[in-house]
Design a protein around this motif. Structure first.
Motif, PDB file in Angstrom:
ATOM      1  N   ASN A   7     -21.520  34.804 -18.585  1.00  0.00           N
ATOM      2  CA  ASN A   7     -21.474  34.983 -20.037  1.00  0.00           C
ATOM      3  C   ASN A   7     -22.883  35.307 -20.535  1.00  0.00           C
ATOM      4  O   ASN A   7     -23.704  34.417 -20.717  1.00  0.00           O
ATOM      5  CB  ASN A   7     -20.948  33.713 -20.707  1.00  0.00           C
ATOM      6  CG  ASN A   7     -20.828  33.854 -22.225  1.00  0.00           C
ATOM      7  OD1 ASN A   7     -21.268  34.862 -22.800  1.00  0.00           O
ATOM      8  ND2 ASN A   7     -20.239  32.863 -22.876  1.00  0.00           N
ATOM      9  N   PRO A   8     -23.193  36.594 -20.764  1.00  0.00           N
ATOM     10  CA  PRO A   8     -24.538  36.982 -21.192  1.00  0.00           C
ATOM     11  C   PRO A   8     -24.976  36.331 -22.501  1.00  0.00           C
ATOM     12  O   PRO A   8     -26.170  36.182 -22.747  1.00  0.00           O
ATOM     13  CB  PRO A   8     -24.429  38.502 -21.357  1.00  0.00           C
ATOM     14  CG  PRO A   8     -23.281  38.895 -20.490  1.00  0.00           C
ATOM     15  CD  PRO A   8     -22.308  37.757 -20.563  1.00  0.00           C
ATOM     16  N   GLY A   9     -24.021  35.943 -23.340  1.00  0.00           N
ATOM     17  CA  GLY A   9     -24.360  35.338 -24.628  1.00  0.00           C
ATOM     18  C   GLY A   9     -24.074  33.853 -24.690  1.00  0.00           C
ATOM     19  O   GLY A   9     -23.851  33.316 -25.781  1.00  0.00           O
ATOM     20  N   LEU A  10     -24.088  33.172 -23.573  1.00  0.00           N
ATOM     21  CA  LEU A  10     -23.754  31.746 -23.541  1.00  0.00           C
ATOM     22  C   LEU A  10     -24.648  30.955 -24.489  1.00  0.00           C
ATOM     23  O   LEU A  10     -25.869  30.982 -24.372  1.00  0.00           O
ATOM     24  CB  LEU A  10     -23.916  31.216 -22.099  1.00  0.00           C
ATOM     25  CG  LEU A  10     -23.440  29.783 -21.839  1.00  0.00           C
ATOM     26  CD1 LEU A  10     -21.928  29.699 -21.981  1.00  0.00           C
ATOM     27  CD2 LEU A  10     -23.879  29.346 -20.447  1.00  0.00           C
ATOM     28  N   PRO A  11     -24.068  30.217 -25.440  1.00  0.00           N
ATOM     29  CA  PRO A  11     -24.879  29.447 -26.391  1.00  0.00           C
ATOM     30  C   PRO A  11     -25.517  28.238 -25.725  1.00  0.00           C
ATOM     31  O   PRO A  11     -24.992  27.693 -24.749  1.00  0.00           O
ATOM     32  CB  PRO A  11     -23.854  29.009 -27.459  1.00  0.00           C
ATOM     33  CG  PRO A  11     -22.545  29.021 -26.748  1.00  0.00           C
ATOM     34  CD  PRO A  11     -22.617  30.114 -25.743  1.00  0.00           C
ATOM     35  N   VAL A  12     -26.646  27.811 -26.256  1.00  0.00           N
ATOM     36  CA  VAL A  12     -27.422  26.754 -25.619  1.00  0.00           C
ATOM     37  C   VAL A  12     -26.710  25.422 -25.600  1.00  0.00           C
ATOM     38  O   VAL A  12     -26.959  24.571 -24.742  1.00  0.00           O
ATOM     39  CB  VAL A  12     -28.799  26.619 -26.294  1.00  0.00           C
ATOM     40  CG1 VAL A  12     -28.651  26.064 -27.714  1.00  0.00           C
ATOM     41  CG2 VAL A  12     -29.745  25.765 -25.472  1.00  0.00           C
ATOM     42  N   ASP A  13     -25.778  25.202 -26.539  1.00  0.00           N
ATOM     43  CA  ASP A  13     -25.095  23.913 -26.577  1.00  0.00           C
ATOM     44  C   ASP A  13     -23.950  23.814 -25.550  1.00  0.00           C
ATOM     45  O   ASP A  13     -23.314  22.785 -25.421  1.00  0.00           O
ATOM     46  CB  ASP A  13     -24.569  23.599 -27.978  1.00  0.00           C
ATOM     47  CG  ASP A  13     -23.612  24.650 -28.512  1.00  0.00           C
ATOM     48  OD1 ASP A  13     -23.362  25.646 -27.811  1.00  0.00           O
ATOM     49  OD2 ASP A  13     -23.116  24.476 -29.643  1.00  0.00           O
ATOM     50  N   THR A  14     -23.708  24.894 -24.814  1.00  0.00           N
ATOM     51  CA  THR A  14     -22.736  24.872 -23.721  1.00  0.00           C
ATOM     52  C   THR A  14     -23.517  24.768 -22.412  1.00  0.00           C
ATOM     53  O   THR A  14     -23.988  25.761 -21.879  1.00  0.00           O
ATOM     54  CB  THR A  14     -21.854  26.143 -23.711  1.00  0.00           C
ATOM     55  OG1 THR A  14     -21.175  26.253 -24.967  1.00  0.00           O
ATOM     56  CG2 THR A  14     -20.825  26.072 -22.597  1.00  0.00           C
ATOM     57  N   VAL A  15     -23.667  23.555 -21.911  1.00  0.00           N
ATOM     58  CA  VAL A  15     -24.480  23.326 -20.717  1.00  0.00           C
ATOM     59  C   VAL A  15     -23.729  23.697 -19.443  1.00  0.00           C
ATOM     60  O   VAL A  15     -24.294  24.238 -18.503  1.00  0.00           O
ATOM     61  CB  VAL A  15     -24.940  21.856 -20.656  1.00  0.00           C
ATOM     62  CG1 VAL A  15     -25.673  21.559 -19.352  1.00  0.00           C
ATOM     63  CG2 VAL A  15     -25.825  21.534 -21.855  1.00  0.00           C
ATOM     64  N   LEU A  16     -22.425  23.426 -19.422  1.00  0.00           N
ATOM     65  CA  LEU A  16     -21.604  23.664 -18.236  1.00  0.00           C
ATOM     66  C   LEU A  16     -20.407  24.527 -18.606  1.00  0.00           C
ATOM     67  O   LEU A  16     -19.732  24.268 -19.586  1.00  0.00           O
ATOM     68  CB  LEU A  16     -21.125  22.325 -17.657  1.00  0.00           C
ATOM     69  CG  LEU A  16     -20.153  22.361 -16.472  1.00  0.00           C
ATOM     70  CD1 LEU A  16     -20.822  22.992 -15.259  1.00  0.00           C
ATOM     71  CD2 LEU A  16     -19.653  20.962 -16.152  1.00  0.00           C
ATOM     72  N   VAL A  17     -20.170  25.573 -17.812  1.00  0.00           N
ATOM     73  CA  VAL A  17     -19.055  26.490 -18.080  1.00  0.00           C
ATOM     74  C   VAL A  17     -17.859  26.120 -17.187  1.00  0.00           C
ATOM     75  O   VAL A  17     -18.000  25.962 -15.981  1.00  0.00           O
ATOM     76  CB  VAL A  17     -19.465  27.944 -17.784  1.00  0.00           C
ATOM     77  CG1 VAL A  17     -18.297  28.880 -18.071  1.00  0.00           C
ATOM     78  CG2 VAL A  17     -20.657  28.319 -18.645  1.00  0.00           C
TER      79      VAL A  17
END
Length: 348
Positions: free
Chosen positions: A338-348
Motif C-alpha cells: 500500500n503506497p499510501g499506508l497511513p502512519v496510524d496503521t502499523v500492521l496490515v
C-alpha cells in the motif's frame, strides 16, 4: 530462547535486510543489518526513478539477504517470523520486498507481518536505547516525510499530530543542493558545506510559524523558493554565491522550525521523551539544536545512530519484533503493498 525476526525494507532506493533477536524481557537485539543502495543510479536524475529502484531491488534482494545471514551467523531455519515494509513507499519497490517476504515466509513456514515503514523509523531506536517510554513523541524527518507523532504503543497506537503540507524537509535539502550545484542526495553535502558558513548570514523564512498557522504542521516549499530567489538575485548581480553561508542559513531555518515545533508539542502534551528519526535525523545541526532545546525543556532526547536513521531492514525487523511480542495476528499471504499506508496503521 529469543525469537529471531527477519526484516525486509524496499520502500525507496535501499534494499535492506535485518535480523534481530526478540528477548522475553522486551529488549530487541540487533544481529545483522545489511543494505544495498541504488542511490548512485539515481544521482544523475536528481531524484529517485521508481523503475530503476524496482529493478535494483530485484537484483539486490537475494545477495543482501545472504550477507545478513552470514553476518549474524544464522541459517534460514533459525527465523521465527518475517516482517516486511508494506507501505508507504514506491509501489513497484514495495512489491519487490513484499513478494520476497511472502516467499521466505511460505518456504520457512513462519508467520508474515506487513508493517508500516514510518513506524519502523521509530521502532529502530529501541535497538540502541532500549524500550520506548510511553507515551513518547517522535519527530520523523526524511526525504519523503516530515511528521510529529504521538506514540502510545509502537506495536499499534501511533497518532499523527503534525505533518508537512508540501515538501518534506529532506526533499527541500535535495532541491536546495541542486540550486547550489551540490551532489544528490542533498543532506550530507549541505551539512558539510554549512560547517564553514554563517547560519545568521541570510534571514531565510521560517514556514508555518505565524500565529494563524497550524501549530504542529510544517512547510518547506516557501523556504526552498526563498533560497532560489536569493541565489538568482546574487547571480543576476554578478556576485559569487556564498555556498557555505547559503547552506548554513538554509539548514538553520529547517532545524529551527523542526526542533521548536517538536519541543513545543512535547511540552504541551506533557510528554517527557522525544525520538528524532529518519534520514535527516543524521544532520549535525538538527541533532545539536534538538539537544540544546530538549535540555532547556527537561525533555529526554533519543536519536538513533546515523546508520539506523536511514532506510534499513533492521528497523523493520525491530518493529516486527514488537508486533510479534504484542501477540498481534500475522498478515495473510495475499498481503498487498500500500503506497499510501497511513502512519496510524502499523500492521496490515
Amino acid at each position: 530462547m529469543p525469537k529471531i525476526i527477519m526484516g525486509i525494507e524496499s520502500s525507496c532506493d535501499e534494499t535492506g535486510v535485518g535480523l534481530v533477536a526478540s528477548h522475553e524481557d522486551g529488549t530487541v537485539e540487533l544481529l545483522a543489518d545489511e543494505v544495498a543502495s541504488s542511490v548512485d543510479q539515481h544521482a544523475r536524475f536528481g531524484g529517485v526513478v521508481p523503475e530503476i529502484a524496482s529493478r535494483a531491488h530485484l537484483e539486490a534482494m537475494v545477495p543482501t539477504t545472504r550477507r545478513a545471514f552470514d553476518a549474524a551467523g544464522l541459517s534460514m531455519s533459525d527465523v521465527d517470523a518475517v516482517a516486511v515494509t508494506a507501505g508507504p513507499g514506491l509501489a513497484g519497490a514495495l512489491l519487490v520486498g513484499v513478494s520476497a517476504a511472502k516467499a521466505y515466509a511460505a518456504a520457512l513456514d513462519v508467520p508474515l507481518y506487513g508493517v508500516n515503514h514510518l513506524a519502523g523509523h521509530i521502532a529502530v531506536d529501541t535497538l540502541q536505547h532500549g524500550p520506548l517510554p510511553t507515551p513518547c513523541l517522535a519527530l520523523l524527518v526524511s526525504g519523503g516525510h516530515t511528521q510529529l507523532l504521538r506514540v502510545d504503543d509502537i506495536a499499534g497506537a501511533i497518532t499523527e499530530i503534525g505533518s508537512t503540507v508540501d515538501d518534506a524537509a529532506g526533499e527541500a535539502y535535495d532541491k536546495v543542493a541542486r540550486l547550489l550545484d551540490l551532489p544528490y542526495p542533498g543532506g550530507p553535502p549541505i551539512d558539510k558545506a554549512a560547517r564553514e558558513g554563517d547560519p545568521a548570514a541570510i534571514a531565510f523564512p521560517r514556514g508555518m510559524t505565524g500565529p494563524r498557522d497550524a501549530k504542529f504542521d510544517f512547510s518547506f516549499s516557501g523556504l526552498k523558493t526563498a533560497v532560489a530567489r536569493w541565489v538568482e538575485g546574487a547571480q543576476a548581480r554578478g556576485e559569487q554565491v556564498p555556498v557555505a553561508d547559503v547552506a548554513a542559513s538554509f539548514q538553520e531555518a529547517v532545524a529551527d522550525v523542526l526542533t521548536a515545533k517538536a519541543v513545543r508539542a512535547a511540552t504541551e502534551a506533557g510528554i517527557g521523551t522525544l525520538v528524532v528519526s529518519g534520514g535527516v535525523a543524521a544532520n549535525s545541526r538538527l541533532s545539536a539544536l534538538a539537544q540544546e532545546r530538549c535540555a532547556e525543556a527537561g525533555i529526554e532526547l533519543r536519536i538513533p545512530r546515523p546508520r539506523l536513521c536511514t532506510d534499513n531492514g533492521a528497523m523493520i525487523a525491530a518493529l516486527g519484533a514488537h508486533v510479534v511480542a504484542a501477540g498481534h495476528k500475522p498478515s495473510a499471504l495475499d498481503l498487498s503493498a500500500n503506497p499510501g499506508l497511513p502512519v496510524d496503521t502499523v500492521l496490515v
